[in-house]
Design an enzyme around this catalytic site. Structure first.
Site, PDB file in Angstrom:
ATOM      1  N   ASP A  77       2.693   5.529  -6.551  1.00 45.53           N
ATOM      2  CA  ASP A  77       3.957   5.385  -5.816  1.00 45.53           C
ATOM      3  C   ASP A  77       5.174   5.295  -6.722  1.00 45.53           C
ATOM      4  OD1 ASP A  77       2.020   3.470  -3.608  1.00 45.53           O
ATOM      5  OD2 ASP A  77       2.995   5.359  -3.107  1.00 45.53           O
ATOM      6  N   HIS A 122       0.859  -1.193   0.000  1.00 49.55           N
ATOM      7  CA  HIS A 122       0.000   0.000   0.000  1.00 49.55           C
ATOM      8  C   HIS A 122       0.892   1.239   0.000  1.00 49.55           C
ATOM      9  CE1 HIS A 122      -3.382   2.551   0.599  1.00 49.55           C
ATOM     10  NE2 HIS A 122      -3.710   2.271   1.840  1.00 49.55           N
ATOM     11  N   HIS A 152      -2.371  -2.142  -9.671  1.00 50.72           N
ATOM     12  CA  HIS A 152      -3.373  -1.499  -8.803  1.00 50.72           C
ATOM     13  C   HIS A 152      -4.644  -2.336  -8.805  1.00 50.72           C
ATOM     14  CE1 HIS A 152      -5.901   1.605  -7.003  1.00 50.72           C
ATOM     15  NE2 HIS A 152      -4.769   2.189  -6.645  1.00 50.72           N
TER      16      HIS A 152
HETATM   17  C1  SDX Z   1      -1.443   2.236  -3.342  1.00 52.62           C
HETATM   18  O1  SDX Z   1      -6.133   0.843  -3.309  1.00 52.62           O
HETATM   19  C2  SDX Z   1      -5.684   2.021  -3.490  1.00 52.62           C
HETATM   20  O2  SDX Z   1      -6.392   2.920  -3.930  1.00 52.62           O
HETATM   21  C3  SDX Z   1      -4.239   2.222  -3.079  1.00 52.62           C
HETATM   22  C4  SDX Z   1      -3.591   3.536  -3.459  1.00 52.62           C
HETATM   23  C5  SDX Z   1      -4.201   4.696  -2.719  1.00 52.62           C
HETATM   24  O3  SDX Z   1      -4.112   5.819  -3.218  1.00 52.62           O
HETATM   25  O4  SDX Z   1      -4.668   4.492  -1.567  1.00 52.62           O
HETATM   26  O5  SDX Z   1      -3.715   3.753  -4.856  1.00 52.62           O
HETATM   27  C6  SDX Z   1      -2.115   3.539  -3.095  1.00 52.62           C
HETATM   28  O6  SDX Z   1      -1.384   1.424  -2.455  1.00 52.62           O
HETATM   29  C7  SDX Z   1      -0.907   1.936  -4.707  1.00 52.62           C
HETATM   30  C8  SDX Z   1      -0.331   0.495  -4.813  1.00 52.62           C
HETATM   31  C9  SDX Z   1       1.086   0.522  -4.255  1.00 52.62           C
HETATM   32  N1  SDX Z   1       1.632  -0.853  -4.188  1.00 52.62           N
HETATM   33  C10 SDX Z   1       2.577  -1.265  -5.033  1.00 52.62           C
HETATM   34  O7  SDX Z   1       3.041  -0.587  -5.955  1.00 52.62           O
HETATM   35  C11 SDX Z   1       3.088  -2.664  -4.740  1.00 52.62           C
HETATM   36  C12 SDX Z   1       3.202  -3.459  -6.027  1.00 52.62           C
HETATM   37  N2  SDX Z   1       1.871  -3.734  -6.559  1.00 52.62           N
HETATM   38  C13 SDX Z   1       1.186  -4.868  -6.100  1.00 52.62           C
HETATM   39  O8  SDX Z   1       1.658  -5.699  -5.172  1.00 52.62           O
HETATM   40  C14 SDX Z   1      -0.241  -5.038  -6.573  1.00 52.62           C
HETATM   41  O9  SDX Z   1      -0.328  -4.597  -7.859  1.00 52.62           O
HETATM   42  C15 SDX Z   1      -1.300  -4.385  -5.705  1.00 52.62           C
HETATM   43  C16 SDX Z   1      -1.133  -4.763  -4.280  1.00 52.62           C
HETATM   44  C17 SDX Z   1      -1.217  -2.910  -5.844  1.00 52.62           C
HETATM   45  C18 SDX Z   1      -2.653  -4.853  -6.211  1.00 52.62           C
HETATM   46  O10 SDX Z   1      -2.736  -6.198  -5.939  1.00 52.62           O
HETATM   47  P1  SDX Z   1      -3.988  -7.082  -6.393  1.00 52.62           P
HETATM   48  O11 SDX Z   1      -5.061  -6.232  -6.983  1.00 52.62           O
HETATM   49  O12 SDX Z   1      -4.353  -7.989  -5.260  1.00 52.62           O
HETATM   50  O13 SDX Z   1      -3.419  -7.885  -7.611  1.00 52.62           O
HETATM   51  P2  SDX Z   1      -2.816  -9.328  -7.513  1.00 52.62           P
HETATM   52  O14 SDX Z   1      -1.803  -9.385  -6.415  1.00 52.62           O
HETATM   53  O15 SDX Z   1      -3.960 -10.291  -7.474  1.00 52.62           O
HETATM   54  O16 SDX Z   1      -2.032  -9.454  -8.914  1.00 52.62           O
HETATM   55  C19 SDX Z   1      -2.685  -9.889 -10.093  1.00 52.62           C
HETATM   56  C20 SDX Z   1      -1.566 -10.468 -10.971  1.00 52.62           C
HETATM   57  C21 SDX Z   1      -0.713 -11.516 -10.266  1.00 52.62           C
HETATM   58  O17 SDX Z   1      -0.151 -12.312 -11.260  1.00 52.62           O
HETATM   59  P3  SDX Z   1      -0.826 -13.790 -11.581  1.00 52.62           P
HETATM   60  O18 SDX Z   1      -1.022 -14.484 -10.251  1.00 52.62           O
HETATM   61  O19 SDX Z   1      -2.154 -13.426 -12.251  1.00 52.62           O
HETATM   62  O20 SDX Z   1       0.143 -14.460 -12.502  1.00 52.62           O
HETATM   63  O21 SDX Z   1      -0.649  -9.395 -11.303  1.00 52.62           O
HETATM   64  C22 SDX Z   1       0.617  -9.685 -10.733  1.00 52.62           C
HETATM   65  C23 SDX Z   1       0.400 -10.700  -9.656  1.00 52.62           C
HETATM   66  O22 SDX Z   1       1.571 -11.480  -9.455  1.00 52.62           O
HETATM   67  N3  SDX Z   1       1.116  -8.406 -10.188  1.00 52.62           N
HETATM   68  C24 SDX Z   1       2.378  -7.992 -10.290  1.00 52.62           C
HETATM   69  C25 SDX Z   1       2.398  -6.728  -9.673  1.00 52.62           C
HETATM   70  N4  SDX Z   1       1.184  -6.432  -9.215  1.00 52.62           N
HETATM   71  C26 SDX Z   1       0.389  -7.481  -9.537  1.00 52.62           C
HETATM   72  N5  SDX Z   1       3.491  -8.579 -10.839  1.00 52.62           N
HETATM   73  C27 SDX Z   1       4.614  -7.841 -10.749  1.00 52.62           C
HETATM   74  N6  SDX Z   1       4.705  -6.611 -10.188  1.00 52.62           N
HETATM   75  C28 SDX Z   1       3.629  -6.045  -9.643  1.00 52.62           C
HETATM   76  N7  SDX Z   1       3.717  -4.847  -9.069  1.00 52.62           N
END
Ligand code: SDX
Length: 455
Positions: free
Chosen positions: A365, A270, A309
């Site tokens: 971010d 997050h 996201h």
């Molecule tokens: C914020 O919710 C909000 O509004 C948050 C926010 C706000 O203003 O409050 O916008 C702020 O928190 C932004 C997000 C910051 N976090 C990151 O940058 C961390 C990296 N991103 C992730 O871990 C991920 O994308 C999330 C946590 C942001 C979202 O996760 P989800 O929706 O649960 O997605 P998921 O984990 O189910 O991923 C779906 C697929 C997976 O692959 P498969 O299992 O389908 O093969 O996408 C892949 C994941 O492995 N994936 C990524 C990835 N994010 C998702 N692969 C590589 N790098 C990534 N960053």
């Protein structure tokens, strides 16, 4: 008013049901009527992480994840970030409309009058280990702030809520600045409300140190910080805002509820991602390091921090504003060389099928940390800066939830996967192998543990 119905046939009984559809949503409680036996509990929906569950209605932020749209009370984020101060946007969020000049002047004066801390709070901050993470110090200090304002517990009283909102919005930057100074073992600084919301924060951070800003630099960086705070102010039901709502739903006071929101924001998935982006860029080192890094991401060994996201399956509009905004900040601070690496990393990712297929784009971010670093903030303060901005959103949602006629204490259900009823064995009869001998959870004919529900 229903816009239609969802016709459901339960294949177990052949019974048909018509579930009203309102705002493209069915109410989960309407599933409970679907049962195989009149004494049964009825159907539930199962949604780990609430990927498709609306927990409330809200009038604050509108997100269109497919189109990369974000509006605060109807205003596009691009317009607000470009034209408004943070306190102007906080007024929009918390009081429901963009203020007139007179209203903004009054609002800023009310905030200035609250820009002081109870004397015991700086003492508390100075008891923390200097090496502790600032987000842990922030969560602890915000909870402690509530000890000075017991009236904060009257959460159903609108006037009382608005008094707490003003206190928290005004005091959080002061707390954040003293926490930063604690990490650097600087002596405490005193607020200068006359410098404005962002200006006072920058003053308190570096007053009396080698980083102290001259009047012109302070003015320019305060304007840049205002825009960054606006971009982070609100984002509907993200993890930390829904945590604020969840804790507050028990009628807990806003100080401990906001401390819980800070705690939720600190996680690297997050708000903690902005700090991890810088670590990731440092690890990649240069564009030559990108191919190996991308291989490790695509092998599932790590995530590209600042990418992806839950809602945006298009470019996060804030990331686009930040990328453009970075160049403006660099005119004052000097260019952060990491921006070139980040832009190249983004370019390669957006052409790579792994990211394209999963609709992974830069989020807020990805660029914010590069700007914060250029402004002179250390990485461990990046999420604190995110928190300062998000306080307006957290408090807005708190107030909205407390006034919501549908408000109930949050208490999700579960699917039970544990053992069925188990005969008690007195301790003297539990032999050495008792744990192994314990009756395993009963397994039904098709191999899975029958799901039971707390009824
Ligand atoms: C914020 O919710 C909000 O509004 C948050 C926010 C706000 O203003 O409050 O916008 C702020 O928190 C932004 C997000 C910051 N976090 C990151 O940058 C961390 C990296 N991103 C992730 O871990 C991920 O994308 C999330 C946590 C942001 C979202 O996760 P989800 O929706 O649960 O997605 P998921 O984990 O189910 O991923 C779906 C697929 C997976 O692959 P498969 O299992 O389908 O093969 O996408 C892949 C994941 O492995 N994936 C990524 C990835 N994010 C998702 N692969 C590589 N790098 C990534 N960053």
């Amino acid at each position: 008013m229903a816009e239609g119905t969802l016709s459901v046939t339960d294949s177990r009984t052949g019974a048909r049901y018509e579930l009203p559809i309102t705002a493209s949503t069915v109410r989960a409680m309407d599933l409970r009527q679907i049962r195989t036996d009149p004494d049964e509990f009825g159907l539930m929906s199962y949604d780990p992480g609430y990927t498709n569950t609306a927990a409330c209605t809200s009038r604050v932020a509108y997100l269109d994840g497919a189109r990369g749209v974000l509006r605060y009370r109807g205003y596009p984020i691009e317009d607000l970030a470009k034209n408004c101060t943070y306190t102007e946007v906080a007024h929009l969020l918390m009081r429901g409309h963009l203020p007139t000049s007179a209203e903004l002047h009054g609002w800023d004066n009310e905030l200035a009058a609250e820009m002081r801390l109870p004397p015991g709070l700086p003492d508390l901050i100075e008891t923390f280990p200097a090496g502790a993470h600032p987000m842990v110090m922030l969560a602890s200090t915000v909870a402690a702030l509530g000890t000075y304002y017991p009236d904060g517990r009257h959460v159903t009283d609108t006037a009382c809520r608005h008094r707490q909102r003003l206190r928290l919005l005004a005091k959080i930057p002061l707390i954040a600045a003293l926490i930063y100074r604690r990490t650097r073992r600087y002596s405490r600084s005193e607020p200068r409300p006359d410098l404005g919301y962002a200006g006072n924060f920058l003053h308190m951070l570096w007053q009396g140190t080698s980083r102290q800003l001259g009047p012109q630099d302070l003015k320019v960086l305060a304007k840049a910080l205002d825009a960054l705070l606006v971009l982070h102010a609100e984002h509907e039901q993200n993890c930390s805002t829904s945590t604020m709502r969840q804790v507050a739903s028990s009628e807990a006071d806003p100080y401990v509820s906001l401390a819980a929101a800070v705690a939720a924001l600190s996680g690297p998935l997050h708000g903690g991602a902005n700090e991890r982006v810088l670590q990731m860029l440092d690890e990649i080192g240069s564009t030559a390091g990108i191919p190996a890094f991308m291989r490790s991401v695509k092998a599932g060994e790590r995530r590209m921090m600042g990418f992806g996201h839950r809602v945006y399956k298009n470019y996060d509009p804030r990331a686009r504003v930040l990328q453009d905004f970075a160049e403006q900040v660099f005119e004052t601070t000097g260019k952060n060389p990491k921006i070139a690496l980040a832009v190249e990393l983004e370019r390669i990712a957006l052409q790579d099928d792994y990211f394209v297929r999963r609709k992974l784009y830069p989020n807020v971010d990805f660029y914010s940390g590069i700007i914060y670093e250029a402004m002179g903030f250390p990485p461990e303060m990046f999420t604190v800066l995110f928190a300062i901005g998000r306080v307006a959103g957290w408090l807005t949602h708190w107030d909205e939830s407390m006034a919501d006629p549908e408000r109930r204490i949050a208490r999700p259900r579960q699917i039970y996967r544990g053992p069925g009823i188990t005969a008690f064995v007195p301790i003297e009869a539990r032999g050495r192998d008792y744990a192994e001998e314990r009756p395993a959870a009963p397994v039904s004919s098709h191999g899975s543990v029958p799901s039971h529900r707390s009824l």
